[in-house]
Scaffold this motif. Sequence first.
Motif, PDB file in Angstrom:
ATOM      1  N   SER A  14      36.465  36.469 -66.996  1.00  0.00           N
ATOM      2  CA  SER A  14      36.209  37.415 -65.907  1.00  0.00           C
ATOM      3  C   SER A  14      36.769  36.909 -64.589  1.00  0.00           C
ATOM      4  N   GLY A  15      37.138  35.639 -64.509  1.00  0.00           N
ATOM      5  CA  GLY A  15      37.830  35.102 -63.338  1.00  0.00           C
ATOM      6  C   GLY A  15      36.995  34.989 -62.078  1.00  0.00           C
ATOM      7  N   HIS A  16      35.722  34.627 -62.206  1.00  0.00           N
ATOM      8  CA  HIS A  16      34.860  34.471 -61.028  1.00  0.00           C
ATOM      9  C   HIS A  16      35.488  33.513 -60.022  1.00  0.00           C
ATOM     10  N   ASP A  17      35.744  33.977 -58.815  1.00  0.00           N
ATOM     11  CA  ASP A  17      36.313  33.181 -57.718  1.00  0.00           C
ATOM     12  C   ASP A  17      37.629  32.500 -58.093  1.00  0.00           C
ATOM     13  N   CYS A  18      38.424  33.098 -58.961  1.00  0.00           N
ATOM     14  CA  CYS A  18      39.678  32.497 -59.407  1.00  0.00           C
ATOM     15  C   CYS A  18      40.855  33.078 -58.613  1.00  0.00           C
ATOM     16  N   PRO A  19      41.661  32.226 -57.986  1.00  0.00           N
ATOM     17  CA  PRO A  19      42.796  32.723 -57.206  1.00  0.00           C
ATOM     18  C   PRO A  19      43.948  33.249 -58.068  1.00  0.00           C
ATOM     19  N   PRO A  38      35.801  35.607 -77.735  1.00  0.00           N
ATOM     20  CA  PRO A  38      35.131  34.698 -76.795  1.00  0.00           C
ATOM     21  C   PRO A  38      35.321  35.172 -75.354  1.00  0.00           C
ATOM     22  N   PHE A  39      34.311  35.000 -74.531  1.00  0.00           N
ATOM     23  CA  PHE A  39      34.329  35.487 -73.159  1.00  0.00           C
ATOM     24  C   PHE A  39      33.719  34.431 -72.244  1.00  0.00           C
ATOM     25  N   TYR A  40      34.378  34.175 -71.122  1.00  0.00           N
ATOM     26  CA  TYR A  40      33.918  33.168 -70.167  1.00  0.00           C
ATOM     27  C   TYR A  40      33.909  33.742 -68.755  1.00  0.00           C
ATOM     28  N   GLY A  41      33.061  33.192 -67.906  1.00  0.00           N
ATOM     29  CA  GLY A  41      33.027  33.589 -66.510  1.00  0.00           C
ATOM     30  C   GLY A  41      34.251  33.083 -65.759  1.00  0.00           C
ATOM     31  N   ARG A  42      34.641  31.849 -66.065  1.00  0.00           N
ATOM     32  CA  ARG A  42      35.861  31.263 -65.520  1.00  0.00           C
ATOM     33  C   ARG A  42      36.263  30.107 -66.420  1.00  0.00           C
ATOM     34  N   MET A  43      37.425  30.209 -67.017  1.00  0.00           N
ATOM     35  CA  MET A  43      37.870  29.214 -67.991  1.00  0.00           C
ATOM     36  C   MET A  43      38.576  28.019 -67.369  1.00  0.00           C
ATOM     37  N   ASP A  48      42.501  21.710 -63.582  1.00  0.00           N
ATOM     38  CA  ASP A  48      42.703  22.068 -64.982  1.00  0.00           C
ATOM     39  C   ASP A  48      43.053  23.550 -65.125  1.00  0.00           C
ATOM     40  N   TRP A  49      44.335  23.839 -65.269  1.00  0.00           N
ATOM     41  CA  TRP A  49      44.804  25.214 -65.469  1.00  0.00           C
ATOM     42  C   TRP A  49      45.387  25.385 -66.865  1.00  0.00           C
ATOM     43  N   THR A  50      44.920  24.600 -67.841  1.00  0.00           N
ATOM     44  CA  THR A  50      45.489  24.661 -69.184  1.00  0.00           C
ATOM     45  C   THR A  50      45.167  25.964 -69.908  1.00  0.00           C
ATOM     46  N   SER A  51      44.130  26.677 -69.509  1.00  0.00           N
ATOM     47  CA  SER A  51      43.767  27.939 -70.151  1.00  0.00           C
ATOM     48  C   SER A  51      44.409  29.149 -69.486  1.00  0.00           C
ATOM     49  N   TYR A  52      45.098  28.938 -68.401  1.00  0.00           N
ATOM     50  CA  TYR A  52      45.748  30.027 -67.664  1.00  0.00           C
ATOM     51  C   TYR A  52      46.912  30.591 -68.470  1.00  0.00           C
ATOM     52  N   LEU A  53      46.939  31.904 -68.661  1.00  0.00           N
ATOM     53  CA  LEU A  53      48.028  32.582 -69.354  1.00  0.00           C
ATOM     54  C   LEU A  53      48.733  33.514 -68.381  1.00  0.00           C
ATOM     55  N   GLN A  54      49.828  33.074 -67.820  1.00  0.00           N
ATOM     56  CA  GLN A  54      50.544  33.839 -66.799  1.00  0.00           C
ATOM     57  C   GLN A  54      51.293  35.024 -67.412  1.00  0.00           C
ATOM     58  N   ILE A  55      51.313  36.120 -66.682  1.00  0.00           N
ATOM     59  CA  ILE A  55      52.070  37.298 -67.081  1.00  0.00           C
ATOM     60  C   ILE A  55      53.546  36.941 -67.046  1.00  0.00           C
ATOM     61  N   LYS A  56      54.257  37.306 -68.088  1.00  0.00           N
ATOM     62  CA  LYS A  56      55.691  37.085 -68.117  1.00  0.00           C
ATOM     63  C   LYS A  56      56.387  38.366 -67.666  1.00  0.00           C
TER      64      LYS A  56
END
Length: 63
Positions: A14-19, A38-43, A48-56
């Motif tokens: 859900s990206g709570h307070d995530c830039p 699986p669902f997280y408030g902020r992964m 640590d940005w290893t879970s970040y999946l950037q839009i291509k």
Amino acid sequence: MITYTLPHDMARCSGHDCPKRQTCLRHLSLHDIGPRTPFYGRMCGGSDWTSYLQIKEQENESA
């Protein structure tokens, strides 16, 4: 409008307070979840940005 999807076994955030949430596939795919997704408030965050999946960006096919 672009619709983003991920396989249902990939976690969503859900990206709570995530830039970076407006460019993260885990956040943008919240509308497409399965019964066991699986669902997280902020992964990720901080150093640590290893879970970040950037839009291509898609290449312009008309060029």
